[in-house]
Design an enzyme around this catalytic site. Structure first.
Site, PDB file in Angstrom:
ATOM      1  CG  ASP A  45      -5.982   2.941  -2.792  1.00 40.58           C
ATOM      2  OD1 ASP A  45      -5.901   2.863  -4.171  1.00 40.58           O
ATOM      3  OD2 ASP A  45      -6.825   3.818  -2.410  1.00 40.58           O
ATOM      4  CG  ASP A  46      -2.868   3.391  -5.633  1.00 46.27           C
ATOM      5  OD1 ASP A  46      -3.680   3.288  -6.051  1.00 46.27           O
ATOM      6  OD2 ASP A  46      -2.220   4.655  -5.370  1.00 46.27           O
ATOM      7  CB  CYS A  85      -9.352   4.791  -6.960  1.00 47.84           C
ATOM      8  SG  CYS A  85      -7.552   4.793  -5.924  1.00 47.84           S
ATOM      9  NE  ARG A  89     -10.779   2.195  -4.721  1.00 50.43           N
ATOM     10  CZ  ARG A  89     -10.323   1.701  -3.560  1.00 50.43           C
ATOM     11  NH1 ARG A  89     -11.201   1.219  -2.766  1.00 50.43           N
ATOM     12  NH2 ARG A  89      -8.947   1.521  -3.270  1.00 50.43           N
ATOM     13  CE  LYS A 142      -9.828   5.451  -2.582  1.00 52.60           C
ATOM     14  NZ  LYS A 142      -8.453   5.653  -2.966  1.00 52.60           N
ATOM     15  CG  HIS A 144     -12.432   7.325  -4.800  1.00 48.41           C
ATOM     16  ND1 HIS A 144     -11.137   7.081  -5.098  1.00 48.41           N
ATOM     17  CD2 HIS A 144     -12.941   8.502  -5.202  1.00 48.41           C
ATOM     18  CE1 HIS A 144     -10.751   8.298  -5.518  1.00 48.41           C
ATOM     19  NE2 HIS A 144     -11.849   9.248  -5.623  1.00 48.41           N
ATOM     20  CB  SER A 167      -7.763   8.986  -2.540  1.00 51.51           C
ATOM     21  OG  SER A 167      -8.123   8.371  -3.654  1.00 51.51           O
ATOM     22  CG  HIS A 245      -3.840   6.152  -2.532  1.00 48.92           C
ATOM     23  ND1 HIS A 245      -3.461   7.571  -2.318  1.00 48.92           N
ATOM     24  CD2 HIS A 245      -4.586   6.199  -3.760  1.00 48.92           C
ATOM     25  CE1 HIS A 245      -4.014   8.386  -3.345  1.00 48.92           C
ATOM     26  NE2 HIS A 245      -4.637   7.734  -4.107  1.00 48.92           N
ATOM     27  CG  ASP A 297      -7.275   0.753  -6.098  1.00 50.71           C
ATOM     28  OD1 ASP A 297      -6.073   0.432  -5.844  1.00 50.71           O
ATOM     29  OD2 ASP A 297      -7.645   1.681  -6.105  1.00 50.71           O
ATOM     30  CG  ASN A 298      -4.942   1.657  -8.978  1.00 54.90           C
ATOM     31  OD1 ASN A 298      -5.957   2.178  -8.661  1.00 54.90           O
ATOM     32  ND2 ASN A 298      -3.517   1.999  -8.563  1.00 54.90           N
ATOM     33  CE  LYS A 318      -3.467   5.991  -8.620  1.00 55.30           C
ATOM     34  NZ  LYS A 318      -3.452   6.342  -7.365  1.00 55.30           N
TER      35      LYS A 318
HETATM   36 MG    MG Z   1      -5.937   2.975  -6.258  1.00 55.41          MG
END
Ligand code: MG
Length: 479
Positions: A45-46, A85, A89, A142, A144, A167, A245, A297-298, A318
């Site tokens: 994540d991130d 996010c 996803r 996660k 989301h 998150s 994240h 995810d980003n 992001k």
């Molecule tokens: Mg993310």
């Protein structure tokens, strides 16, 4: 690292002969059908494009991922369908741009704890596709895509869910130090009880707030247990880490383990986790029948200073449709299927559902507009050319840009200061040559007006495909 590479024995002529004979016997049965492979997606994540050793980071040590990349295919131009996010996803799960299913909107950038909606039941997820072939399906980490019971993973094709519904920074409690203000300190450590995030097992809240100091370790233990439980049947494991994240937390075993502050410690723990998963596959003899995908995810959340990662040479991070927001470090591994190498072709998480359907010989049921391609011929080394030659950059239900081959055209961009909040229509479209200018520094629209025009037409054509699939009641789901 998860396994030592064995030095091959010096073969004698007799060994050559036996190998040749064995090869002839195995090749004689060309109709032999390979069993359906297991799939594991490890999704961070991130995490930025530049945060792994194998993607050029000089001080964060990722020996397991480096080995995975060396043994598998490292994709250098692989994209997520949105720079945040929830929509990212949703696209991974469905193979469809999130503007088609309401998982992006101008009102809110992602789902929040007070959001009423989630991924519509009418959408078909990777888990639902593989369920047709009786795969065991689990998500650890996660989700989301909706935290209310009717939107949780067990309603979207997953047998098992252990993780957080949104998150790890959501529902921050008041009267606490500001993470933002403290993120200049690479070792700033928030308190885990500062964030009222629940940990769920299937539909039940089992811990609140979740103790994030052990979360990566517990996800890893659950992932290993899931693989062991399902070793005798095909399985799909979606291991979606909540880290890196913010707020960052690493297990005490990884405290000060890197030269990059807490962010580096977190990435090095994730690398350890990857090693545990791979080690388990080898221990169970599943290495030749499993495909592992690693991605993020980003891009990195740059606003959080040393607690955000690095996009390496890419522009932005992001929340932006610059390369740093949507190009993510991606590796495919699977000695039984994946031809090792570095792939500089285009690919996307949008393509995973098609690719997994192809490997498992399943079909994506129903009639719907899809946005992905089957990457399996490239992964297997049948062809070097990706079926994906274009990629469209969406943010908040707005189409910003397109990439076709080496060229990228922007009609919109994020506000230069207020990233993630507003888009601006460019007075003059901007054209970048990503092959010669990976950092998107030199606008070439004046030099190549014909290319800019043809890319603009691609965007118009793409937008037209949304005409009958973006009803307002769906677009309003993220509220
Ligand atoms: Mg993310």
């Amino acid at each position: 690292m998860y396994i030592r590479v064995q030095t091959p024995l010096k073969p004698t002529y007799l060994v050559y002969f036996i190998l040749l004979l064995a090869c002839c016997i195995s090749c004689s049965d060309t109709n032999e059908k390979k069993p359906a492979p297991n799939f594991i997606i490890i999704f961070t994540d991130d995490q930025g494009y530049g945060d792994l050793g194998c993607f050029g980071h000089p001080t964060i040590k990722t020996p397991n991922l480096d080995q995975v990349a060396a043994e598998g295919q490292k994709w250098t131009q692989f994209y997520v369908a949105a720079p945040v996010c929830t929509p990212s996803r949703a696209a991974l799960m469905t193979g469809r741009y999130p503007a088609r299913n309401g998982m992006t909107s101008a009102k809110r950038v992602v789902l929040f704890p007070n959001s009423a909606g989630g991924l519509p039941q009418s959408e078909i997820t990777i888990a639902e596709v593989l369920k047709q072939e009786n795969y065991a399906t689990g998500i650890i980490g996660k989700w989301h895509l909706g935290h209310l019971p009717s939107y949780l993973p067990t309603r979207q094709g997953f047998d098992y869910f252990y993780g957080v519904p949104y998150s790890n920074d959501m529902k921050a409690l008041g009267n606490m130090p500001s993470y933002w203000d403290n993120s200049h300190d690479p070792y700033y450590q928030a308190r885990t009880d500062q964030f009222d995030v629940p940990l769920l097992e299937n539909l039940e809240v089992i811990e609140r707030p979740v103790d994030q100091t052990t979360i990566t370790r517990r996800y890893t233990e659950k992932a290993v247990a899931f693989i062991k439980t399902n070793k005798d049947r095909p399985f799909f494991l979606y291991l979606a880490h909540s880290m890196p994240h913010i707020p960052l937390f690493a297990h005490k075993d990884f405290e000060k383990s890197s030269k990059q502050g807490l962010y580096g410690d977190v990435i090095q723990e994730i690398d350890w986790s990857v090693g545990q998963v791979l080690r388990t596959l080898y221990q169970l003899g599943l290495e030749n029948n499993t495909i592992v995908v690693f991605s993020s995810d980003n891009g990195p959340w740059l606003a959080y200073k040393s607690h955000g990662g690095s996009a390496g040479p890419l522009r932005g991070g992001k929340g932006t449709t610059f390369e740093g927001g949507q190009r993510v470090p991606t590796i495919f591994w699977g000695p039984g299927y994946i031809k090792p190498g570095v792939v500089d072709e285009l690919g996307s998480t949008l393509d995973l559902i098609h690719t997994f359907a192809s490997f498992s010989n399943t079909k994506i049921p129903g009639e719907r507009k899809m946005d992905g391609y089957d990457l399996s011929p490239v992964l297997q080394g049948v062809t070097a050319e990706s079926p994906r030659s274009t990629f469209f950059y969406w943010s908040r239900a707005e189409l910003h840009a397109v990439r076709s081959g080496r060229w990228k055209l922007y009609l919109k961009q994020h506000h230069p200061i207020n990233y993630g909040k507003e888009s601006i229509s460019l007075e003059k479209p901007e054209l970048y040559d990503l092959q010669a200018d990976i950092s998107e520094r030199y606008d070439l629209s004046a030099q190549h007006p014909g290319i800019a025009d043809s890319l603009r037409r691609l965007m118009e054509h793409h937008k037209a495909s949304f005409a009958d699939s973006l009803p307002d009641h769906l677009a309003a789901r993220i509220e």
